[in-house]
Write a protein that holds these residues in place. Sequence first.
Motif, PDB file in Angstrom:
ATOM      1  N   GLN A  51       0.814  -0.991  -0.592  1.00  7.72           N
ATOM      2  CA  GLN A  51       0.139  -0.198   0.731  1.00  7.72           C
ATOM      3  C   GLN A  51       0.576   1.460   0.032  1.00  7.72           C
ATOM      4  OE1 GLN A  51      -3.480  -0.270  -0.221  1.00  7.72           O
ATOM      5  NE2 GLN A  51      -2.699  -2.052  -0.602  1.00  7.72           N
ATOM      6  N   GLY A  52       2.041   1.084   0.849  1.00  4.93           N
ATOM      7  CA  GLY A  52       3.401   2.153   0.332  1.00  4.93           C
ATOM      8  C   GLY A  52       3.956   2.063   1.497  1.00  4.93           C
ATOM      9  N   PHE A  53       4.841   3.255   2.233  1.00  5.67           N
ATOM     10  CA  PHE A  53       5.949   2.764   3.826  1.00  5.67           C
ATOM     11  C   PHE A  53       5.739   4.104   3.882  1.00  5.67           C
ATOM     12  CE2 PHE A  53       6.963   2.069  -1.276  1.00  5.67           C
ATOM     13  CZ  PHE A  53       7.462   0.612  -0.566  1.00  5.67           C
ATOM     14  N   ASN A  54       6.302   3.607   5.611  1.00  9.68           N
ATOM     15  CA  ASN A  54       6.202   5.146   6.402  1.00  9.68           C
ATOM     16  C   ASN A  54       7.690   5.650   6.336  1.00  9.68           C
ATOM     17  OD1 ASN A  54       7.900   2.938   7.968  1.00  9.68           O
ATOM     18  ND2 ASN A  54       6.472   3.333   9.528  1.00  9.68           N
ATOM     19  N   GLN A  55       7.819   6.778   7.410  1.00 12.08           N
ATOM     20  CA  GLN A  55       9.625   7.442   6.751  1.00 12.08           C
ATOM     21  C   GLN A  55      10.038   6.505   7.355  1.00 12.08           C
ATOM     22  OE1 GLN A  55       8.318  10.843   9.488  1.00 12.08           O
ATOM     23  NE2 GLN A  55       7.251  12.538   7.801  1.00 12.08           N
ATOM     24  N   SER A  56      10.048   5.771   8.029  1.00 14.38           N
ATOM     25  CA  SER A  56      10.900   4.938   8.848  1.00 14.38           C
ATOM     26  C   SER A  56      11.031   3.495   7.713  1.00 14.38           C
ATOM     27  CB  SER A  56      10.305   4.264   9.437  1.00 14.38           C
ATOM     28  OG  SER A  56      10.311   5.134  11.143  1.00 14.38           O
ATOM     29  N   GLY A  57      10.754   3.536   6.882  1.00 13.98           N
ATOM     30  CA  GLY A  57      10.926   2.203   4.993  1.00 13.98           C
ATOM     31  C   GLY A  57       9.892   1.877   5.855  1.00 13.98           C
ATOM     32  N   TYR A  58       9.172   0.991   6.492  1.00 14.15           N
ATOM     33  CA  TYR A  58       8.375  -0.091   6.851  1.00 14.15           C
ATOM     34  C   TYR A  58       7.145  -0.632   6.167  1.00 14.15           C
ATOM     35  CZ  TYR A  58      10.525  -1.322  11.131  1.00 14.15           C
ATOM     36  OH  TYR A  58      11.262  -1.295  12.045  1.00 14.15           O
ATOM     37  N   VAL A  59       6.795  -1.229   5.118  1.00 11.05           N
ATOM     38  CA  VAL A  59       5.998  -1.292   4.435  1.00 11.05           C
ATOM     39  C   VAL A  59       4.661  -1.101   4.732  1.00 11.05           C
ATOM     40  CG1 VAL A  59       5.738  -2.551   2.511  1.00 11.05           C
ATOM     41  CG2 VAL A  59       8.410  -2.702   2.755  1.00 11.05           C
ATOM     42  N   GLU A  60       3.951  -1.217   4.582  1.00  2.55           N
ATOM     43  CA  GLU A  60       2.039  -0.726   4.530  1.00  2.55           C
ATOM     44  C   GLU A  60       1.491  -1.726   3.764  1.00  2.55           C
ATOM     45  OE1 GLU A  60      -1.524   1.935   5.069  1.00  2.55           O
ATOM     46  OE2 GLU A  60       0.193   3.304   4.489  1.00  2.55           O
ATOM     47  N   LEU A  61       0.715  -2.693   4.249  1.00  2.07           N
ATOM     48  CA  LEU A  61      -0.264  -3.577   4.087  1.00  2.07           C
ATOM     49  C   LEU A  61      -0.907  -4.265   4.410  1.00  2.07           C
ATOM     50  CD1 LEU A  61       2.782  -6.942   3.881  1.00  2.07           C
ATOM     51  CD2 LEU A  61       2.477  -5.324   2.054  1.00  2.07           C
ATOM     52  N   GLU A  62      -2.334  -4.174   3.531  1.00  5.72           N
ATOM     53  CA  GLU A  62      -3.585  -4.808   4.553  1.00  5.72           C
ATOM     54  C   GLU A  62      -3.944  -5.772   3.734  1.00  5.72           C
ATOM     55  OE1 GLU A  62      -4.961  -0.079   3.544  1.00  5.72           O
ATOM     56  OE2 GLU A  62      -6.284  -1.240   3.029  1.00  5.72           O
ATOM     57  N   PHE A  63      -5.062  -6.263   5.104  1.00  4.31           N
ATOM     58  CA  PHE A  63      -5.464  -7.221   4.865  1.00  4.31           C
ATOM     59  C   PHE A  63      -6.897  -7.812   5.516  1.00  4.31           C
ATOM     60  CE2 PHE A  63      -2.814  -8.442   8.534  1.00  4.31           C
ATOM     61  CZ  PHE A  63      -3.574  -8.850   9.461  1.00  4.31           C
ATOM     62  N   VAL A  64      -7.209  -9.139   4.527  1.00  2.00           N
ATOM     63  CA  VAL A  64      -8.884  -8.666   5.703  1.00  2.00           C
ATOM     64  C   VAL A  64      -8.968 -10.204   6.323  1.00  2.00           C
ATOM     65  CG1 VAL A  64     -11.522  -9.428   5.005  1.00  2.00           C
ATOM     66  CG2 VAL A  64     -10.254  -7.536   3.659  1.00  2.00           C
ATOM     67  N   ASP A  65      -9.053 -10.607   7.697  1.00  3.89           N
ATOM     68  CA  ASP A  65      -9.322 -10.693   8.448  1.00  3.89           C
ATOM     69  C   ASP A  65     -10.245 -12.144   8.021  1.00  3.89           C
ATOM     70  OD1 ASP A  65     -11.166 -10.542   9.977  1.00  3.89           O
ATOM     71  OD2 ASP A  65      -9.594 -10.474  11.583  1.00  3.89           O
ATOM     72  N   VAL A  66     -10.256 -13.830   8.683  1.00  6.69           N
ATOM     73  CA  VAL A  66     -11.239 -14.784   8.444  1.00  6.69           C
ATOM     74  C   VAL A  66     -13.220 -13.563   8.706  1.00  6.69           C
ATOM     75  CG1 VAL A  66     -10.570 -16.196   8.148  1.00  6.69           C
ATOM     76  CG2 VAL A  66     -11.471 -15.365  10.905  1.00  6.69           C
ATOM     77  N   ALA A  67     -12.705 -13.218   9.861  1.00  4.61           N
ATOM     78  CA  ALA A  67     -14.090 -12.241  10.473  1.00  4.61           C
ATOM     79  C   ALA A  67     -14.312 -11.354   9.232  1.00  4.61           C
ATOM     80  CB  ALA A  67     -14.061 -11.867  12.118  1.00  4.61           C
ATOM     81  N   GLY A  68     -13.622 -10.524   7.931  1.00  6.55           N
ATOM     82  CA  GLY A  68     -13.868  -9.451   7.392  1.00  6.55           C
ATOM     83  C   GLY A  68     -13.546  -8.116   8.097  1.00  6.55           C
ATOM     84  N   TYR A  69     -12.947  -8.408   9.058  1.00  6.32           N
ATOM     85  CA  TYR A  69     -12.415  -6.896   9.532  1.00  6.32           C
ATOM     86  C   TYR A  69     -10.706  -6.450   8.578  1.00  6.32           C
ATOM     87  CZ  TYR A  69     -15.438  -7.240  13.152  1.00  6.32           C
ATOM     88  OH  TYR A  69     -16.270  -7.480  14.375  1.00  6.32           O
ATOM     89  N   ILE A  70     -10.709  -5.422   7.958  1.00  4.21           N
ATOM     90  CA  ILE A  70      -9.559  -4.980   8.031  1.00  4.21           C
ATOM     91  C   ILE A  70      -8.912  -4.353   9.168  1.00  4.21           C
ATOM     92  CG2 ILE A  70      -8.737  -3.035   6.132  1.00  4.21           C
ATOM     93  CD1 ILE A  70     -11.543  -2.320   4.767  1.00  4.21           C
ATOM     94  N   HIS A  71      -7.441  -6.072   8.530  1.00  5.22           N
ATOM     95  CA  HIS A  71      -5.923  -5.136   9.355  1.00  5.22           C
ATOM     96  C   HIS A  71      -4.856  -4.636   8.528  1.00  5.22           C
ATOM     97  CE1 HIS A  71      -7.370  -7.802  12.781  1.00  5.22           C
ATOM     98  NE2 HIS A  71      -8.164  -8.067  11.303  1.00  5.22           N
ATOM     99  N   THR A  72      -4.084  -3.245   9.277  1.00  2.42           N
ATOM    100  CA  THR A  72      -3.101  -2.361   8.299  1.00  2.42           C
ATOM    101  C   THR A  72      -1.736  -2.710   9.663  1.00  2.42           C
ATOM    102  OG1 THR A  72      -4.653  -0.945   7.228  1.00  2.42           O
ATOM    103  CG2 THR A  72      -2.399  -0.451   7.253  1.00  2.42           C
ATOM    104  N   ILE A  73      -1.321  -3.591   8.882  1.00  2.00           N
ATOM    105  CA  ILE A  73       0.605  -3.783   9.236  1.00  2.00           C
ATOM    106  C   ILE A  73       1.868  -2.935   9.022  1.00  2.00           C
ATOM    107  CG2 ILE A  73      -0.342  -5.819  10.610  1.00  2.00           C
ATOM    108  CD1 ILE A  73       0.847  -7.713   8.238  1.00  2.00           C
ATOM    109  N   TRP A  74       2.346  -2.555   9.122  1.00  2.00           N
ATOM    110  CA  TRP A  74       3.755  -2.004   8.713  1.00  2.00           C
ATOM    111  C   TRP A  74       4.716  -2.928   9.448  1.00  2.00           C
ATOM    112  CZ3 TRP A  74      -0.107   0.689  10.326  1.00  2.00           C
ATOM    113  CH2 TRP A  74      -0.571   1.647   9.924  1.00  2.00           C
ATOM    114  N   ILE A  75       5.879  -3.894   8.159  1.00  2.00           N
ATOM    115  CA  ILE A  75       6.072  -4.510   8.391  1.00  2.00           C
ATOM    116  C   ILE A  75       7.900  -3.666   7.356  1.00  2.00           C
ATOM    117  CG2 ILE A  75       5.555  -6.198   6.593  1.00  2.00           C
ATOM    118  CD1 ILE A  75       6.046  -8.600   7.925  1.00  2.00           C
ATOM    119  N   GLY A  76       8.640  -4.929   8.072  1.00  2.00           N
ATOM    120  CA  GLY A  76       9.986  -4.399   7.947  1.00  2.00           C
ATOM    121  C   GLY A  76      10.323  -5.456   6.129  1.00  2.00           C
TER     122      GLY A  76
END
Length: 83
Positions: A51-76
């Motif tokens: 989805q993009g990147f934050n200022q520290s260079g972490y990668v922004e990812l989104e996913f939908v869990d089995v209950a249908g909730y959208i999550h956003t995580i930032w990961i190296g």
Amino acid sequence: MLNAIVDRNDKPIAAGDSVKVIEIPALLPQGLPEEDQIAIHAQLGKVLIVQGFNQSGYVELEFVDVAGYIHTIWIGSHCLEKQ
């Protein structure tokens, strides 16, 4: 300005690219509710869209869990492989 963001194999990644989650850092789900921790760990081995990147260079990812909730995580980027 950030340097180019590269995956664990030194392939450059950009917003819109598909990446496979190869590793979940131990600190990422720490302190979150159990259902969020389970949802994050369930992304191991899955392919997600950058989805993009934050200022520290972490990668922004989104996913939908089995209950249908959208999550956003930032990961190296070292935890990802470009597809």
